[in-house]
Design a protein around this motif. Structure first.
Motif, PDB file in Angstrom:
ATOM      1  N   SER A 254      33.207  37.821  31.884  1.00  0.00           N
ATOM      2  CA  SER A 254      33.352  38.797  30.805  1.00  0.00           C
ATOM      3  C   SER A 254      32.902  40.182  31.237  1.00  0.00           C
ATOM      4  O   SER A 254      33.545  41.192  30.908  1.00  0.00           O
ATOM      5  N   ALA A 255      31.801  40.259  31.962  1.00  0.00           N
ATOM      6  CA  ALA A 255      31.296  41.560  32.423  1.00  0.00           C
ATOM      7  C   ALA A 255      32.237  42.169  33.457  1.00  0.00           C
ATOM      8  O   ALA A 255      32.435  43.385  33.488  1.00  0.00           O
ATOM      9  N   ILE A 256      32.817  41.324  34.303  1.00  0.00           N
ATOM     10  CA  ILE A 256      33.784  41.820  35.291  1.00  0.00           C
ATOM     11  C   ILE A 256      34.991  42.412  34.575  1.00  0.00           C
ATOM     12  O   ILE A 256      35.414  43.540  34.844  1.00  0.00           O
ATOM     13  N   ALA A 257      35.564  41.655  33.640  1.00  0.00           N
ATOM     14  CA  ALA A 257      36.750  42.124  32.914  1.00  0.00           C
ATOM     15  C   ALA A 257      36.437  43.354  32.076  1.00  0.00           C
ATOM     16  O   ALA A 257      37.214  44.316  32.044  1.00  0.00           O
ATOM     17  N   GLY A 258      35.305  43.342  31.389  1.00  0.00           N
ATOM     18  CA  GLY A 258      34.964  44.431  30.491  1.00  0.00           C
ATOM     19  C   GLY A 258      34.667  45.730  31.210  1.00  0.00           C
ATOM     20  O   GLY A 258      35.202  46.791  30.850  1.00  0.00           O
ATOM     21  N   ILE A 259      33.813  45.678  32.237  1.00  0.00           N
ATOM     22  CA  ILE A 259      33.476  46.901  32.963  1.00  0.00           C
ATOM     23  C   ILE A 259      34.688  47.414  33.727  1.00  0.00           C
ATOM     24  O   ILE A 259      34.928  48.625  33.798  1.00  0.00           O
ATOM     25  N   ALA A 260      35.474  46.502  34.299  1.00  0.00           N
ATOM     26  CA  ALA A 260      36.690  46.923  35.004  1.00  0.00           C
ATOM     27  C   ALA A 260      37.652  47.634  34.058  1.00  0.00           C
ATOM     28  O   ALA A 260      38.253  48.650  34.411  1.00  0.00           O
ATOM     29  N   ALA A 261      37.804  47.112  32.840  1.00  0.00           N
ATOM     30  CA  ALA A 261      38.689  47.755  31.868  1.00  0.00           C
ATOM     31  C   ALA A 261      38.186  49.148  31.513  1.00  0.00           C
ATOM     32  O   ALA A 261      38.966  50.094  31.397  1.00  0.00           O
TER      33      ALA A 261
END
Length: 303
Positions: A254-261
């Motif tokens: 979730s942190a990977i997807a969220g920060i990347a977005a």
């Protein structure tokens, strides 16, 4: 300064980032990862286990360097002529907050002037992990790509404009279905990068993956402490939103997807299923399957 940087998502005043906010080591590397900007490839493979970095690097045609600092081990090299960085993160979204922000800093902040670079550099970031399935039809050994990551960790809630990248309709339906405990951080739902999702669409199981803030209670395991949501596994398994369903647990996506977005990177998570919560089964001899997943990811990044 009077200059401003604008983009589709952000407008901010260009200013020098203080030394206390971005710590740069004496050798010019970023504080935790000990990577220098020129050492970072556009393609980044994240793994939790530091030992898995060297296993990935075995496939590289050539290696430029290897760095090690605490749980953060990195190797940059080439696979089939494509430059890649393999990097370990350790466990948990708190570590991912460090990793993703420092990767973006390496790509998009000038370490000499401490200003954001005028031209944005987009990284391709894929996490290879292990996971536990909760749907009965997903077998042990399956590869699940998290085309939606569900953050039950709370990390993204610390950043502004969290709602602008979250799937709010699914979030509200999920909270209602599960009777979400008000003492827990609000969950957030974020899509993986579109280009990364496309790479893995036809070779993996479509996943909506819970990223938990721990291994035991936050994933519904009971040893000697009861749970705040005793029926959590059943309510997660039975949740539906159109054709979407919760498929599996892990602890970083979730942190990977969220920060990347937020930061404009193309990212996703793909996991090998090594435990089955519905069938109460596990596969302790999972390493050969993880190696097959590594080979798949390397080939997809090299396409």
């Amino acid at each position: 300064m009077n200059d401003y940087c604008t983009s589709e998502r952000f407008k901010y005043k260009i200013m020098r980032i203080a030394e206390s906010e971005l710590i740069i080591n004496g050798d010019g590397s970023v504080f935790h990862l000990h990577l220098r900007p020129e050492e970072l490839a556009d393609n980044v493979i994240l793994v939790g286990d530091p030992g898995r970095v060297d296993m990935i690097a075995e496939y590289f045609d050539e290696k430029e360097f290897r760095h090690s600092s605490r749980e953060f081990v990195s190797v940059t090299g080439k696979y089939k002529g494509v430059r890649m960085t393999a990097l370990s993160t350790g466990i948990g979204t708190d570590n991912i907050d460090i990793v993703m922000n420092e990767l973006d800093a390496l790509a998009n902040i000038d370490f000499q002037t401490r200003e954001v670079k005028p031209e944005h550099r987009t990284l391709n970031i894929i996490r290879i992990g292990t996971s536990g399935a909760i749907q009965p039809d997903i077998p042990l050994g399956a590869f699940v790509f998290s085309h939606i990551s569900v953050g039950c960790d709370g990390l993204l809630n610390w950043y502004a404009d969290r709602d602008s990248i979250a799937l709010l309709d699914i979030e509200e339906a999920f909270k209602k279905h599960t009777g979400w405990n008000p003492h827990l951080p609000d969950p957030y739902f974020v899509r993986a990068g579109e280009k990364m999702s496309e790479k893995f669409r036809d070779c993996t199981v479509k996943g909506m993956t819970i990223a938990a803030s721990g291994f035991y209670g936050p994933q519904g395991r009971v040893l000697r402490m009861p749970l705040a949501m005793p029926d959590m596994l059943d309510t997660f398994e039975s949740f539906r939103f159109g054709d979407e369903r919760v498929t599996n647990f892990e602890m970083e996506g979730s942190a990977i997807a969220g920060i990347a977005a937020h930061l404009g990177h193309n990212a996703g998570t793909v996991c090998c299923i090594i435990a089955h919560r519905h069938h109460k089964a596990s596969n302790p001899d999972y390493k050969p399957q993880v190696r097959k997943l590594v080979e798949l990811v390397l080939d997809k990044l090299a396409e």
